[in-house]
Design an enzyme around this catalytic site. Structure first.
Site, PDB file in Angstrom:
ATOM      1  N   HIS A 258       0.872  -1.178   0.000  1.00  0.00           N
ATOM      2  CA  HIS A 258       0.000   0.000   0.000  1.00  0.00           C
ATOM      3  C   HIS A 258       0.913   1.233   0.000  1.00  0.00           C
ATOM      4  O   HIS A 258       2.028   1.184   0.524  1.00  0.00           O
ATOM      5  CB  HIS A 258      -0.824  -0.063   1.298  1.00  0.00           C
ATOM      6  CG  HIS A 258      -1.896   0.962   1.435  1.00  0.00           C
ATOM      7  ND1 HIS A 258      -1.633   2.271   1.752  1.00  0.00           N
ATOM      8  CD2 HIS A 258      -3.250   0.865   1.339  1.00  0.00           C
ATOM      9  CE1 HIS A 258      -2.787   2.934   1.835  1.00  0.00           C
ATOM     10  NE2 HIS A 258      -3.782   2.109   1.592  1.00  0.00           N
TER      11      HIS A 258
ATOM     12  N   ASP B 225       3.010  -4.698   7.887  1.00  0.00           N
ATOM     13  CA  ASP B 225       1.777  -3.920   7.768  1.00  0.00           C
ATOM     14  C   ASP B 225       0.613  -4.908   7.868  1.00  0.00           C
ATOM     15  O   ASP B 225       0.330  -5.648   6.930  1.00  0.00           O
ATOM     16  CB  ASP B 225       1.789  -3.183   6.420  1.00  0.00           C
ATOM     17  CG  ASP B 225       0.485  -2.430   6.162  1.00  0.00           C
ATOM     18  OD1 ASP B 225      -0.438  -2.510   6.996  1.00  0.00           O
ATOM     19  OD2 ASP B 225       0.398  -1.754   5.111  1.00  0.00           O
TER      20      ASP B 225
ATOM     21  N   CYS C 249      -4.716   2.484  -3.691  1.00  0.00           N
ATOM     22  CA  CYS C 249      -3.483   3.000  -3.087  1.00  0.00           C
ATOM     23  C   CYS C 249      -2.318   2.047  -3.332  1.00  0.00           C
ATOM     24  O   CYS C 249      -1.487   1.829  -2.440  1.00  0.00           O
ATOM     25  CB  CYS C 249      -3.650   3.239  -1.586  1.00  0.00           C
ATOM     26  SG  CYS C 249      -4.920   4.428  -1.192  1.00  0.00           S
TER      27      CYS C 249
ATOM     28  N   LYS D 184     -10.577  -0.552   9.923  1.00  0.00           N
ATOM     29  CA  LYS D 184     -10.803  -1.765   9.116  1.00  0.00           C
ATOM     30  C   LYS D 184     -11.156  -2.955   9.999  1.00  0.00           C
ATOM     31  O   LYS D 184     -11.637  -3.964   9.521  1.00  0.00           O
ATOM     32  CB  LYS D 184      -9.571  -2.069   8.276  1.00  0.00           C
ATOM     33  CG  LYS D 184      -9.357  -1.016   7.199  1.00  0.00           C
ATOM     34  CD  LYS D 184      -8.155  -1.257   6.338  1.00  0.00           C
ATOM     35  CE  LYS D 184      -7.997  -0.072   5.387  1.00  0.00           C
ATOM     36  NZ  LYS D 184      -6.777  -0.149   4.586  1.00  0.00           N
TER      37      LYS D 184
ATOM     38  N   GLN E 264      -4.764  -5.304   6.834  1.00  0.00           N
ATOM     39  CA  GLN E 264      -5.786  -6.254   6.377  1.00  0.00           C
ATOM     40  C   GLN E 264      -5.720  -7.546   7.186  1.00  0.00           C
ATOM     41  O   GLN E 264      -6.745  -8.164   7.476  1.00  0.00           O
ATOM     42  CB  GLN E 264      -5.585  -6.582   4.880  1.00  0.00           C
ATOM     43  CG  GLN E 264      -5.722  -5.402   3.945  1.00  0.00           C
ATOM     44  CD  GLN E 264      -7.140  -4.861   3.860  1.00  0.00           C
ATOM     45  OE1 GLN E 264      -8.124  -5.571   4.120  1.00  0.00           O
ATOM     46  NE2 GLN E 264      -7.269  -3.591   3.521  1.00  0.00           N
TER      47      GLN E 264
HETATM   48  C1  LIG Z   1      -5.795   0.576   4.562  1.00  0.00           C
HETATM   49  C2  LIG Z   1      -4.394   0.130   4.544  1.00  0.00           C
HETATM   50  C3  LIG Z   1      -3.363   0.959   4.974  1.00  0.00           C
HETATM   51  C4  LIG Z   1      -3.587   2.374   5.448  1.00  0.00           C
HETATM   52  O1  LIG Z   1      -4.533   2.476   6.447  1.00  0.00           O
HETATM   53  P1  LIG Z   1      -4.870   3.961   6.978  1.00  0.00           P
HETATM   54  O2  LIG Z   1      -5.989   3.749   7.920  1.00  0.00           O
HETATM   55  O3  LIG Z   1      -5.299   4.734   5.762  1.00  0.00           O
HETATM   56  O4  LIG Z   1      -3.648   4.496   7.565  1.00  0.00           O
HETATM   57  C5  LIG Z   1      -2.088   0.483   4.931  1.00  0.00           C
HETATM   58  N1  LIG Z   1      -1.824  -0.761   4.498  1.00  0.00           N
HETATM   59  C6  LIG Z   1      -2.791  -1.598   4.074  1.00  0.00           C
HETATM   60  C7  LIG Z   1      -2.429  -2.971   3.635  1.00  0.00           C
HETATM   61  C8  LIG Z   1      -4.113  -1.175   4.077  1.00  0.00           C
HETATM   62  O5  LIG Z   1      -5.067  -2.001   3.674  1.00  0.00           O
END
Ligand SMILES: *Cc1c(COP(=O)(O)O)cnc(C)c1O
Length: 423
Positions: free
Chosen positions: A140, A217, A381, A243, A220
């Site tokens: 992302h 990260d 993104c 999320k 998800q």
């Molecule tokens: C949504 C997402 C982000 C960013 O999340 P924010 O709430 O916009 O900071 C980063 N990495 C992944 C894999 C995402 O799905």
């Protein structure tokens, strides 16, 4: 004479409540009772942001109606109650990730800020020009841009693990990128654009063997997998509240205790200091060192409520339900002529990225909206990944535990309708 049967007294406080069936969970989400353009909403964009259960809304309302005050300041009852609720959210988050201590949980604004925090503090302090950071083509923008900015500032070198045609990472290429110059691997646990689940435990072990630290990260992954930061041995693990059925405005940075302790503060201000004079400032220990200013109090409490809500359901059954929805959707979409599916990695979850030949994803999403369906059309993104796939955008349907087979059927119906309209 028969012996008297043993009397077993169970300790009810040790027992978990019986989890509720997955099908009943949708009713916990008031927004899902709404209609969109005359049809019950089919919300298939949870990978962008999830709907909120009533329990989260109630917890946030409760703090504001019953005892709202700033945290870590007031000695009066409101302040003490709100501080306790805020710190309890930190403990819940630590347990949710299986962190060894709640002191390893830093609250941020979102995942983006958590990654920026690591780049600006750990990156600025411990990386030199020529040091290498490994990213992947599945990242992302939140896990690309902060490292690019660090490259501009410090002259670090960015290497990128390519993605294979099926959407999985090229692990041989990853291993060949690792060297003694590698100082950080920053990798997504699960791709938001394709749903690919990366073998992060294996990648972490290999990166550690090369002497590098690893940031995962988990934005998800925390929603669709069971995550244990200690079992993974991640140095940093980040996710975002909105999320995970929680509110926006709250994110999480987990870090190993010794690494966090060695990092300088991110922003300066109130709450993060031990002592301030005009000549000299000393800082608090983590996590407070990294939480300058009044934090997102209500949102942190909302995140704690989302975790409580998740703890009250059978998560494995919910994940199995999501897997069934994904498999069914794939089967239905494969049967439609002209649909090209991009989510094809052997390990994947809950996300189906596709296009309909000759129809722009935004036109599809507009038709879908008229039918009460929410899907995402765009680059998610992840522009480097889109370039690799040879497209500028895809349509993405993402499944959460509140989705139903009916939502999947309506997705297939909507694609057939778009086909009739545009072909
Ligand atoms: C949504 C997402 C982000 C960013 O999340 P924010 O709430 O916009 O900071 C980063 N990495 C992944 C894999 C995402 O799905």
């Amino acid at each position: 004479m028969k012996p008297a049967p043993d009397i077993i007294i169970s300790d009810m406080s040790q027992m978990k409540p019986t989890p509720r069936p997955v099908g009943a969970l949708r009713a916990d989400f008031p927004a899902l009772a709404q209609k969109v353009n005359g049809r019950p909403v089919a919300y298939l964009d949870s990978a962008a942001s999830a709907q909120k259960p009533q329990a989260v809304i109630d917890a946030m309302t409760k703090v504001m109606t019953e005892h709202y005050a700033n945290v870590h300041r007031g000695v009066y009852t409101f302040g003490a109650k709100t501080s306790a609720a805020y710190e309890s959210a930190r403990e819940k988050t630590a347990r949710f990730l299986n962190a060894a201590s709640e002191k390893q949980i830093v609250f941020t604004r979102n995942a983006t800020e958590a990654i920026n925090l690591v780049a600006a503090t750990w990156g600025e302090t411990f990386l030199q020009a020529g040091d290498e950071i490994i990213l992947t083509e599945l990242e992302h923008h939140a896990n690309i841009v902060p490292w690019h900015m660090l490259r501009v500032r410090k002259g670090v070198v960015i290497k990128v693990v390519p993605v294979r045609a099926d959407g999985a990472l090229d692990m041989q290429a990853f291993e060949s990128l690792l060297s003694s110059k590698t100082k950080l691997l920053a990798v997504t646990h699960m791709s938001n654009a394709l749903g690919t689940v990366n073998p992060v435990a294996d990648m972490i072990a290999k990166a550690h063997a090369a002497g590098a630290k690893v940031l995962v990260d988990g934005s998800q992954a925390v929603v669709h997998l069971n995550v244990d930061v200690q079992a993974l041995d991640a140095d940093f693990y980040v996710f975002t509240g909105h999320k995970l059925y929680g509110p926006s405005g709250i994110g999480v940075l987990y870090g190993k205790a010794d690494i966090l302790a060695a990092m300088p503060p991110y922003q300066g201000g109130g709450e993060m200091i031990e002592d301030v004079t005009f000549e000299r400032v000393t800082y608090k220990e983590p996590p407070y060192r990294f939480e300058a200013g009044t934090p997102a109090i209500v949102e942190a409490i909302g995140l704690g409520a989302a975790i409580d809500w998740l703890n009250g359901i059978d998560k494995d059954a919910a994940l199995a339900h999501e897997a069934k929805l994904l498999a069914e959707a794939e089967e239905k979409l494969r049967a439609i002529d002209g649909v090209r599916i991009f989510s094809t990695a052997p390990e994947r979850a809950s996300i189906l990225s596709f296009e309909l030949t000759g129809v722009h994803p935004h036109d599809m999403a507009t038709v879908f909206d008229q039918m009460g369906l929410c899907v995402r059309a765009g680059h998610h993104c992840a522009q480097p990944l889109m370039r690799k796939l040879g497209v500028t955008a895809t349509v993405r349907a993402s499944f959460a535990l509140y989705n139903s087979m009916e939502d999947v059927e309506r997705l297939a119906e909507a694609i057939l309708k778009a086909k009739r309209l545009f072909e």
